[in-house]
Design a protein around this motif. Structure first.
Motif, mmCIF file in Angstrom:
data_model
loop_
_atom_site.group_PDB
_atom_site.id
_atom_site.type_symbol
_atom_site.label_atom_id
_atom_site.label_comp_id
_atom_site.label_asym_id
_atom_site.label_seq_id
_atom_site.Cartn_x
_atom_site.Cartn_y
_atom_site.Cartn_z
ATOM 1 N N THR A 333 1.113 -1.680 0.025
ATOM 2 C CA THR A 333 -0.248 -0.026 0.676
ATOM 3 C C THR A 333 1.008 1.870 0.238
ATOM 4 O OG1 THR A 333 -1.516 -1.309 1.566
ATOM 5 C CG2 THR A 333 -1.696 1.322 1.535
ATOM 6 N N ILE A 334 1.891 1.198 1.207
ATOM 7 C CA ILE A 334 2.839 2.549 1.053
ATOM 8 C C ILE A 334 3.365 2.445 -0.478
ATOM 9 C CG2 ILE A 334 4.829 3.548 2.263
ATOM 10 C CD1 ILE A 334 2.308 4.124 3.690
ATOM 11 N N GLN A 335 4.283 1.298 -0.978
ATOM 12 C CA GLN A 335 4.512 1.716 -2.146
ATOM 13 C C GLN A 335 4.012 2.340 -3.704
ATOM 14 O OE1 GLN A 335 5.493 -2.747 -2.447
ATOM 15 N NE2 GLN A 335 8.004 -1.749 -1.558
ATOM 16 N N THR A 336 2.497 1.566 -3.036
ATOM 17 C CA THR A 336 1.314 2.177 -4.456
ATOM 18 C C THR A 336 1.609 4.092 -4.049
ATOM 19 O OG1 THR A 336 0.206 -0.188 -4.633
ATOM 20 C CG2 THR A 336 -0.848 1.939 -5.595
ATOM 21 N N TYR A 337 1.069 3.998 -3.179
ATOM 22 C CA TYR A 337 1.020 5.569 -2.090
ATOM 23 C C TYR A 337 2.352 5.801 -2.847
ATOM 24 C CZ TYR A 337 -3.525 4.411 -0.285
ATOM 25 O OH TYR A 337 -4.247 3.111 0.397
ATOM 26 N N LEU A 338 3.484 6.011 -2.497
ATOM 27 C CA LEU A 338 4.725 6.719 -3.077
ATOM 28 C C LEU A 338 4.862 6.845 -4.723
ATOM 29 C CD1 LEU A 338 6.594 5.782 0.133
ATOM 30 C CD2 LEU A 338 5.762 8.081 -0.147
ATOM 31 N N ASN A 339 4.682 5.852 -4.872
ATOM 32 C CA ASN A 339 4.000 6.008 -6.150
ATOM 33 C C ASN A 339 3.893 6.744 -7.038
ATOM 34 O OD1 ASN A 339 6.899 3.840 -7.250
ATOM 35 N ND2 ASN A 339 5.546 2.048 -6.603
ATOM 36 N N ARG A 340 2.460 7.022 -6.658
ATOM 37 C CA ARG A 340 1.716 7.812 -6.866
ATOM 38 C C ARG A 340 2.081 9.012 -6.911
ATOM 39 N NH1 ARG A 340 0.102 11.512 -9.219
ATOM 40 N NH2 ARG A 340 -2.122 12.227 -9.929
ATOM 41 N N ILE A 341 2.514 10.181 -5.711
ATOM 42 C CA ILE A 341 3.004 10.443 -4.976
ATOM 43 C C ILE A 341 4.128 11.435 -6.068
ATOM 44 C CG2 ILE A 341 4.150 12.089 -3.480
ATOM 45 C CD1 ILE A 341 2.043 9.840 -1.148
ATOM 46 N N ARG A 342 5.013 10.357 -6.332
ATOM 47 C CA ARG A 342 6.564 10.736 -7.004
ATOM 48 C C ARG A 342 6.020 11.384 -8.603
ATOM 49 N NH1 ARG A 342 9.179 8.625 -11.078
ATOM 50 N NH2 ARG A 342 11.529 9.206 -10.724
ATOM 51 N N ARG A 343 4.797 11.699 -9.188
ATOM 52 C CA ARG A 343 4.680 11.904 -10.075
ATOM 53 C C ARG A 343 4.246 13.727 -9.511
ATOM 54 N NH1 ARG A 343 -0.377 8.807 -12.641
ATOM 55 N NH2 ARG A 343 -0.738 10.648 -13.784
ATOM 56 N N ASN A 344 3.884 13.642 -8.609
ATOM 57 C CA ASN A 344 3.927 15.335 -8.508
ATOM 58 C C ASN A 344 4.810 15.778 -7.889
ATOM 59 O OD1 ASN A 344 1.000 13.824 -9.342
ATOM 60 N ND2 ASN A 344 0.354 16.378 -8.242
#
Length: 620
Positions: A333-344
């Motif tokens: 879950t945390i990996q998924t969230y961070l990968n999405r946040i990384r786009r911003n």
């Protein structure tokens, strides 16, 4: 010479969009420029030292002077209105983190405007009387205590003609604590005061103190009635750290669920029956714990309780910190969230660890995230880091949802001609609600209405708030002037905010299917929780077929990634998680299908939807 520090963060859309290249001037009390700074890719300047007074002055309730030095900040960037923040208190040894919330210029706006914010002294130094009224909820009513996220704050006394702003609950608490007390106080004193601030706000929400009286907000910023909140002010590191640790903890009496009414005042310039803010300093210096301090002013049976129920946060803290060596769904879950946040936030490094395994690359991503958002940069996902990641993921993912909806709606560049008012229904209302939804991310005084195609009270409130924000007559009716201004503001956001795509709206990507690129092939944008196996099941194909079509050698997916999906199979669908404001009619419009088709695929007999419900949507 005593030194404090100032760091500026230029971000918008609930921290989801960092603004790089913002020109920042830090000025002294006489208007002289002390620093010329520029924000980086994460929207931050470097932390700069500033001269101030010894912190002992702010720890002495009998000191009659101002126990700090003040500074001013001017921020400007092409395509945005300027912002000027005056009288920022700087304390010895404290880092003040100032959010610069620049507003995008409108499409046809030719000259930058300028917003002005005055910070000034905290409430503990004011002499205005406090007469906080309130009470406890009926102890027989065992409703769950839910952290509101966002909380709606009225910037004036109850009933006054003032704006509302919506802010995340932790940010609200940090702002109030920074506006009420001195950040140099002992930690036990800070914690006791922050517990009182959290609980006071939760009591207002739990008892529906303002909502039950017909107001459209949860709490005011009036010190006479509630607690002090200064929109756009800096937050101090000591206060931020404590708040991140306890923002979902509150004071209650043993055997009761309701948040206790934790009234308070300075205890020096103003007296009251509740907690003395200055008194907490003396007690802390005498070795009292935060709970002992609270019991000194409130009943002896008060205790600290915790709630994991936080509105609009996708998942709650698992209870155990995640670190190198941890495995399982919480890690994924945390990996998924961070990968999405990384786009911003591209400064966050790519996670290359296997899904669900907390390795060195996950630690590096966590550490950088913590550094950007002012958390202890230890690479460990404790409660504070978990919730900050979850909240920011909610914000960035919301921008992607807005874009997906805007594309399917076909907003275009020419406003509708219909005049809309309360009671209207249909496609033009959906367009209106979508525009307001996008604008609300960048204009904190404009609430986001439900996108249900019905012009109800919530939509009227949003329209009125928008009209007031842009200088139109706030009549709640959408005529030609309001439509024109809506489009100018909306298109200005698309033109000026980094990473936006103009007329189709903010963000990129979405959770649904996109038009096919060729015979037998469709495109799909990866969303949170997806795996190749799940996608293959949805579309009636195989993992190997998807990998072969996309040239994959691994099963790793990134949120926002566009996949080619073999489309020769029949009966394919996508999965969609219902969120506030969704209706079957709105979803059918969004995904180019029909209400009957969705109901048939899901075996639904009625039109009712529940938030969090997972629907199958026909893929076309």
């Amino acid at each position: 010479m005593a030194i404090g520090y100032l760091l500026i963060q230029a971000r918008t859309a609930h921290d989801a969009v960092p603004l790089s290249g913002v020109q920042v001037k830090i000025q002294g009390e006489q208007g002289e420029t002390l620093y010329d700074l520029v924000t980086d890719e994460s929207g931050e300047t470097r932390k700069v030292p500033l001269e101030t007074l010894d912190k002992s002055f702010s720890q002495n309730q009998y000191y009659a002077g101002v126990p700090y030095k003040s500074y001013n900040v001017l921020g400007q960037k092409e395509g945005f209105d300027r912002i000027y923040v005056a009288q920022i208190p700087i304390y010895e040894g404290e880092t003040a983190v100032l959010p610069l919330m620049l507003v995008p210029m409108e499409q046809r706006q030719t000259h930058q405007g300028q917003a002005r914010i005055f910070v000034g002294k905290p409430a503990v130094a004011m002499r205005e009387p406090r007469s906080q009224e309130g009470g406890e909820a009926d102890p027989r009513i065992m409703r769950q205590v839910i952290i509101p996220n966002p909380i709606t704050v009225h910037l004036g006394a109850p009933g006054s003609y003032a704006s509302n702003v919506q802010v995340s609950f932790p940010d609200y608490v940090k702002n109030v604590a920074s506006s009420e007390i001195y950040p140099t106080w002992p930690e036990a004193s800070l914690r006791a005061n922050i517990y009182a601030i959290i609980t006071f706000a939760l009591n207002r929400i739990f008892t529906e103190w303002y909502r039950s009286r017909g107001y459209d907000y949860d709490i005011t910023n009036s010190t006479a009635y509630d607690q002090y909140y200064v929109y756009g002010r800096p937050i101090y590191d000591s206060i931020s750290r404590v708040t991140d640790d306890i923002f979902n903890e509150y004071v209650r009496r043993q055997g009761q669920n309701a948040p206790y009414f934790t009234s308070f005042c300075s205890g020096s310039t103003v007296s009251c029956q509740g907690m003395s803010q200055w008194g907490t300093v003396t007690l802390a210096e005498n070795g009292y714990t935060p709970l002992q301090i609270l019991r000194n002013y409130y009943p002896n049976d008060v205790e600290i309780a915790e709630t994991q129920a936080i509105a609009n946060v996708p998942s709650s803290y698992p209870g155990t910190a995640l670190r190198v060596g941890s495995t399982g769904l919480d890690v994924q879950t945390i990996q998924t969230y961070l990968n999405r946040i990384r786009r911003n936030y591209p400064a966050i490094p790519v996670i290359t660890d296997q899904e669900g395994t907390f390795g060195e690359s996950t630690k590096a991503a966590v550490t950088k995230f913590q550094s950007i958002f002012g958390l202890a940069a230890d690479g460990i996902v404790g409660k504070a880091t978990w919730y900050k990641i979850s909240m920011l993921y909610t914000a960035v993912a919301r921008l992607a949802e807005l874009d997906s909806e805007g594309t399917s709606l076909g907003i275009g560049t020419v406003p509708p001609s219909a005049v809309l008012r309360q009671g209207a229904r249909g496609q033009d209302v959906v367009t209106l609600q979508y525009l307001l939804d996008v604008i609300s991310e960048y204009y904190p005084t404009v609430p986001a209405p439900a996108q249900d195609g019905i012009f109800g009270g919530g939509t009227q409130q949003a329209v009125t708030a928008f009209q007031r924000a842009v200088g139109l007559v706030p009549d709640g009716i959408v005529g030609p002037a309001t439509w024109k201004k809506l489009y100018e503001v909306y298109l200005g956001i698309g033109n000026n905010v980094p990473g936006q795509d103009g007329p189709t709206g903010p963000g990129s990507g979405g959770g649904g299917q996109q038009p096919g690129t060729g015979s037998g092939v469709r495109e799909y944008v990866v969303k949170a929780g997806d795996s190749l196996w799940l996608i293959a099941q949805r579309f009636g194909t195989t993992v190997e077929a998807i990998k072969r079509l996309n040239g994959f050698t691994t099963d790793l997916l990134n949120i926002g990634q566009v996949l080619k999906i073999p489309a020769s199979q029949s009966g394919s669908y996508i999965e969609y998680t219902v969120r506030p404001g969704d209706t079957l009619w709105l979803l059918s419009r969004r995904y180019n299908t029909t209400v009957d088709a969705i109901k048939k695929l899901n075996g639904l007999s009625g039109d009712r939807l529940d938030i969090g419900q997972v629907l199958k949507i026909p893929a076309r």
